[in-house]
Design a protein around this motif. Structure first.
Motif, PDB file in Angstrom:
ATOM      1  N   GLY A  20       0.839  -1.196   0.000  1.00 58.91           N
ATOM      2  CA  GLY A  20       0.000   0.000   0.000  1.00 58.91           C
ATOM      3  C   GLY A  20       0.867   1.235   0.000  1.00 58.91           C
ATOM      4  N   THR A  21       0.445   2.236   0.762  1.00 53.97           N
ATOM      5  CA  THR A  21       1.172   3.511   0.784  1.00 53.97           C
ATOM      6  C   THR A  21       2.621   3.334   1.214  1.00 53.97           C
ATOM      7  N   VAL A  22       2.844   2.685   2.349  1.00 56.66           N
ATOM      8  CA  VAL A  22       4.212   2.543   2.874  1.00 56.66           C
ATOM      9  C   VAL A  22       5.002   1.525   2.052  1.00 56.66           C
ATOM     10  N   GLY A  23       4.381   0.412   1.729  1.00 55.59           N
ATOM     11  CA  GLY A  23       5.064  -0.607   0.930  1.00 55.59           C
ATOM     12  C   GLY A  23       5.533  -0.065  -0.407  1.00 55.59           C
ATOM     13  N   SER A  24       4.682   0.730  -1.047  1.00 52.96           N
ATOM     14  CA  SER A  24       5.066   1.337  -2.333  1.00 52.96           C
ATOM     15  C   SER A  24       6.239   2.292  -2.158  1.00 52.96           C
TER      16      SER A  24
ATOM     17  N   CYS B 182       4.235 -10.044  -0.430  1.00 48.03           N
ATOM     18  CA  CYS B 182       2.929 -10.660  -0.198  1.00 48.03           C
ATOM     19  C   CYS B 182       1.845  -9.583  -0.211  1.00 48.03           C
ATOM     20  N   VAL B 183       0.841  -9.763  -1.090  1.00 43.61           N
ATOM     21  CA  VAL B 183      -0.276  -8.816  -1.229  1.00 43.61           C
ATOM     22  C   VAL B 183      -1.584  -9.601  -1.276  1.00 43.61           C
ATOM     23  N   LYS B 184      -2.680  -8.897  -1.076  1.00 43.96           N
ATOM     24  CA  LYS B 184      -3.985  -9.561  -1.144  1.00 43.96           C
ATOM     25  C   LYS B 184      -4.335  -9.964  -2.572  1.00 43.96           C
ATOM     26  N   ASP B 185      -4.054  -9.067  -3.527  1.00 50.62           N
ATOM     27  CA  ASP B 185      -4.433  -9.283  -4.919  1.00 50.62           C
ATOM     28  C   ASP B 185      -3.219  -9.059  -5.814  1.00 50.62           C
ATOM     29  N   ILE B 186      -2.662 -10.128  -6.364  1.00 50.38           N
ATOM     30  CA  ILE B 186      -1.461  -9.992  -7.184  1.00 50.38           C
ATOM     31  C   ILE B 186      -1.765  -9.388  -8.552  1.00 50.38           C
ATOM     32  N   ASN B 187      -3.035  -9.364  -8.955  1.00 43.71           N
ATOM     33  CA  ASN B 187      -3.415  -8.835 -10.264  1.00 43.71           C
ATOM     34  C   ASN B 187      -3.836  -7.363 -10.224  1.00 43.71           C
ATOM     35  N   LYS B 188      -3.846  -6.760  -9.063  1.00 38.93           N
ATOM     36  CA  LYS B 188      -4.225  -5.356  -8.940  1.00 38.93           C
ATOM     37  C   LYS B 188      -3.245  -4.466  -9.711  1.00 38.93           C
ATOM     38  N   LYS B 189      -3.776  -3.449 -10.396  1.00 37.76           N
ATOM     39  CA  LYS B 189      -2.919  -2.527 -11.136  1.00 37.76           C
ATOM     40  C   LYS B 189      -2.172  -1.623 -10.166  1.00 37.76           C
ATOM     41  N   ARG B 190      -0.863  -1.511 -10.378  1.00 38.88           N
ATOM     42  CA  ARG B 190      -0.023  -0.704  -9.489  1.00 38.88           C
ATOM     43  C   ARG B 190       0.928   0.159 -10.320  1.00 38.88           C
ATOM     44  N   ASN B 191       1.141   1.371  -9.882  1.00 43.52           N
ATOM     45  CA  ASN B 191       2.051   2.278 -10.583  1.00 43.52           C
ATOM     46  C   ASN B 191       3.488   2.095 -10.110  1.00 43.52           C
ATOM     47  N   LEU B 192       3.933   0.856 -10.169  1.00 46.31           N
ATOM     48  CA  LEU B 192       5.291   0.522  -9.750  1.00 46.31           C
ATOM     49  C   LEU B 192       5.928  -0.397 -10.783  1.00 46.31           C
ATOM     50  N   LYS B 193       7.220  -0.233 -10.987  1.00 47.55           N
ATOM     51  CA  LYS B 193       7.954  -1.123 -11.877  1.00 47.55           C
ATOM     52  C   LYS B 193       8.367  -2.351 -11.076  1.00 47.55           C
ATOM     53  N   LEU B 194       7.593  -3.421 -11.253  1.00 45.17           N
ATOM     54  CA  LEU B 194       7.833  -4.634 -10.483  1.00 45.17           C
ATOM     55  C   LEU B 194       7.765  -5.859 -11.384  1.00 45.17           C
ATOM     56  N   ASP B 195       8.608  -6.798 -11.096  1.00 39.99           N
ATOM     57  CA  ASP B 195       8.495  -8.100 -11.732  1.00 39.99           C
ATOM     58  C   ASP B 195       7.375  -8.856 -11.016  1.00 39.99           C
ATOM     59  N   LYS B 196       6.281  -9.123 -11.710  1.00 37.44           N
ATOM     60  CA  LYS B 196       5.117  -9.750 -11.064  1.00 37.44           C
ATOM     61  C   LYS B 196       5.425 -11.123 -10.476  1.00 37.44           C
ATOM     62  N   SER B 197       6.516 -11.708 -10.900  1.00 34.62           N
ATOM     63  CA  SER B 197       6.845 -13.047 -10.398  1.00 34.62           C
ATOM     64  C   SER B 197       7.215 -13.034  -8.912  1.00 34.62           C
ATOM     65  N   ILE B 198       7.550 -11.834  -8.390  1.00 29.81           N
ATOM     66  CA  ILE B 198       7.900 -11.783  -6.958  1.00 29.81           C
ATOM     67  C   ILE B 198       6.666 -11.558  -6.077  1.00 29.81           C
ATOM     68  N   LEU B 199       5.504 -11.368  -6.688  1.00 34.67           N
ATOM     69  CA  LEU B 199       4.275 -11.173  -5.921  1.00 34.67           C
ATOM     70  C   LEU B 199       3.651 -12.510  -5.536  1.00 34.67           C
ATOM     71  N   THR B 200       3.104 -12.558  -4.341  1.00 33.16           N
ATOM     72  CA  THR B 200       2.393 -13.735  -3.866  1.00 33.16           C
ATOM     73  C   THR B 200       1.245 -13.295  -2.969  1.00 33.16           C
ATOM     74  N   SER B 201       0.253 -14.142  -2.828  1.00 33.69           N
ATOM     75  CA  SER B 201      -0.828 -13.879  -1.873  1.00 33.69           C
ATOM     76  C   SER B 201      -0.771 -14.869  -0.713  1.00 33.69           C
ATOM     77  N   ASN B 202       0.265 -15.680  -0.687  1.00 35.70           N
ATOM     78  CA  ASN B 202       0.408 -16.699   0.355  1.00 35.70           C
ATOM     79  C   ASN B 202       1.527 -16.285   1.323  1.00 35.70           C
ATOM     80  N   PRO B 203       1.207 -15.926   2.559  1.00 37.99           N
ATOM     81  CA  PRO B 203       2.232 -15.503   3.526  1.00 37.99           C
ATOM     82  C   PRO B 203       3.353 -16.516   3.723  1.00 37.99           C
ATOM     83  N   ASP B 204       3.029 -17.802   3.609  1.00 30.72           N
ATOM     84  CA  ASP B 204       4.035 -18.834   3.844  1.00 30.72           C
ATOM     85  C   ASP B 204       5.148 -18.821   2.804  1.00 30.72           C
TER      86      ASP B 204
END
Length: 423
Positions: free
Chosen positions: A12-16, A43-65
């Motif tokens: 969110g705000t701080v993570g971004s 780790c995010v709730k929704d990995i498909n949410k549009k974000r104004n950040l340059k990120l490799d989507k492969s590092i996103l997960t919705s699973n805390p483990d």
């Protein structure tokens, strides 16, 4: 160059802000640490949410483990907020030997000592500078730079949202609700602004400051809390005419007989240093027996200021990991002083005296209030039926008794609503 691998909870705000700082200043940070910082998983709730950040989507997960159980991840950064889920994430991560950085004031104001004990047991580093006053490095100052002092008092504006509201009410002569609605639109307030407006956010920060500053455990539940929901434009105008500003202050005092922790609207003289802290800015004022008075000032919230505080913790922990330095914890509870109840304290008070009819002259008002145990420091006749009054220092319990008995002496058109005064 080796890597320090990071697992981030929350974008969110701080993570971004954290991602942006690592992207822009990664080389500076790595040079300071001696290792490269690698954001391995977020780790995010929704990995498909549009974000104004340059990120490799492969590092996103919705699973805390995916972060908690990843043996390559060295440091877990938690910026999701809230209590229950964040506590589980942090505890599991600590038990898996991961170092922790958090911005979670809600969690540490209630469970800071418990989480610190768990971190000690597991020998991991734990820092949460961003939990209080955003980009202002106040916790590190208390823990390290002012270590040679007995801290006697901590007072400040630690909630930017309410400070923004009170500033605009004062400067633009706006009503509370009008500013609240606009503050929501501008992102200064959540859709449910109660934690800010009712003082709870500031109370959480006050508990953390007192615990670290006084080495005495204080939780949110110990803090006397009163927000700004009853502050009217009329209060602000009258205070202004009497040479004061109204601010929401968090105050912690280390007294011989106990600890004072409170959050409430406060009248400050116009020449007080905290009176000039406007809009969303924060400021914390300290008194130490050796250093005397000192003040910290800056942005108390926002993506980059708060992210900067997280990065500061990240650099500190990474260097200690690299240099194999043992953890040093913010919560060091050596003292066990009682928390003093508000009824054990004394204050100067500001209030408006609204009289239905036959308003007495000033001397008569002084006599009537004096008979009820209230000595007046300043009195200002506002109109034909209203006085603005500031009292001399009065015990809280005596002022409560006065409020209950004043109607026996004067016919009032509204209940007395007091605001404490910093003298």
């Amino acid at each position: 160059m080796e890597f320090i691998n990071i697992g981030l909870f929350g974008l969110g705000t701080v993570g971004s802000g954290i991602v942006e700082i690592l992207s822009k200043n990664g080389e500076i940070i790595s040079r300071e640490i001696g290792k490269k910082i690698k954001l391995k998983k977020i780790c995010v709730k929704d990995i498909n949410k549009k974000r104004n950040l340059k990120l490799d989507k492969s590092i996103l997960t919705s699973n805390p483990d995916d972060i908690i159980n990843d043996k390559e991840i060295d440091i877990v950064v938690e910026v999701i907020g809230g209590i229950d889920d964040a506590k589980k994430i942090i505890e599991k991560s600590i038990n898996n030997g991961k170092h922790i950085i958090s911005a979670n004031k809600d969690l540490f104001a209630l469970y800071g000592d418990e989480i610190t004990s768990l971190a000690k047991t597991n020998g991991v580093h734990l820092l949460f500078e961003a939990a209080v006053a955003g980009g202002i490095p106040i916790l590190k100052a208390l823990q390290n730079d002012l270590y040679g002092n007995n801290i006697m008092k901590i007072s400040g504006i630690v909630n930017g949202s309410t400070n923004y509201i009170l500033t605009r009410m004062d400067i633009e002569n706006l009503n509370l609700q009008d500013v609240v609605e606009e503050a929501k639109k501008l992102g200064f307030l959540e859709a449910d602004p109660s934690a800010d407006l009712e003082g709870l956010d500031a109370a959480r920060k006050c508990a953390i400051l007192a615990t670290i500053g006084f080495n005495n455990l204080v939780t949110t539940n110990d803090v006397y809390t009163c927000g700004i929901t009853d502050i009217s434009l009329e209060d602000i105008k009258i205070a202004r005419n009497m040479g004061y500003k109204i601010k929401l202050l968090a105050t912690a005092e280390n007294r011989k007989n106990g600890i004072v922790v409170m959050v409430h609207p406060t009248l400050l003289k116009n020449n007080h240093a905290l009176a000039s802290v406007d809009y969303e800015l924060n400021s914390v004022y300290l008194e130490g027996d050796m250093v005397g008075e000192t003040m910290f000032y800056g942005k108390g919230a926002g993506s980059l200021p708060t992210g900067s505080a997280v990065i500061g913790d990240l650099v500190l922990i990474s260097k200690k990991i690299t240099e194999k330095i043992s953890p040093d914890y913010s919560y060091k509870i050596y003292n066990n002083k009682p928390i003093l109840d508000i009824d054990q304290l004394s204050f100067s008070y500001f209030f408006r005296l609204n009289i239905k009819e036959n308003i007495p002259e000033e001397n008569k008002i002084r006599d009537i209030l004096g008979d009820l145990g209230i000595k007046i420091d300043m009195i200002n006749k506002i109109n034909q039926n209203q006085y603005g009054i500031i009292t001399k220092e009065t015990p809280e319990i005596d002022f409560k008794n006065f409020k209950n008995s004043i109607n026996n002496k004067l016919s009032l058109s509204s209940k007395i609503k007091e605001i404490r005064v910093l003298v």
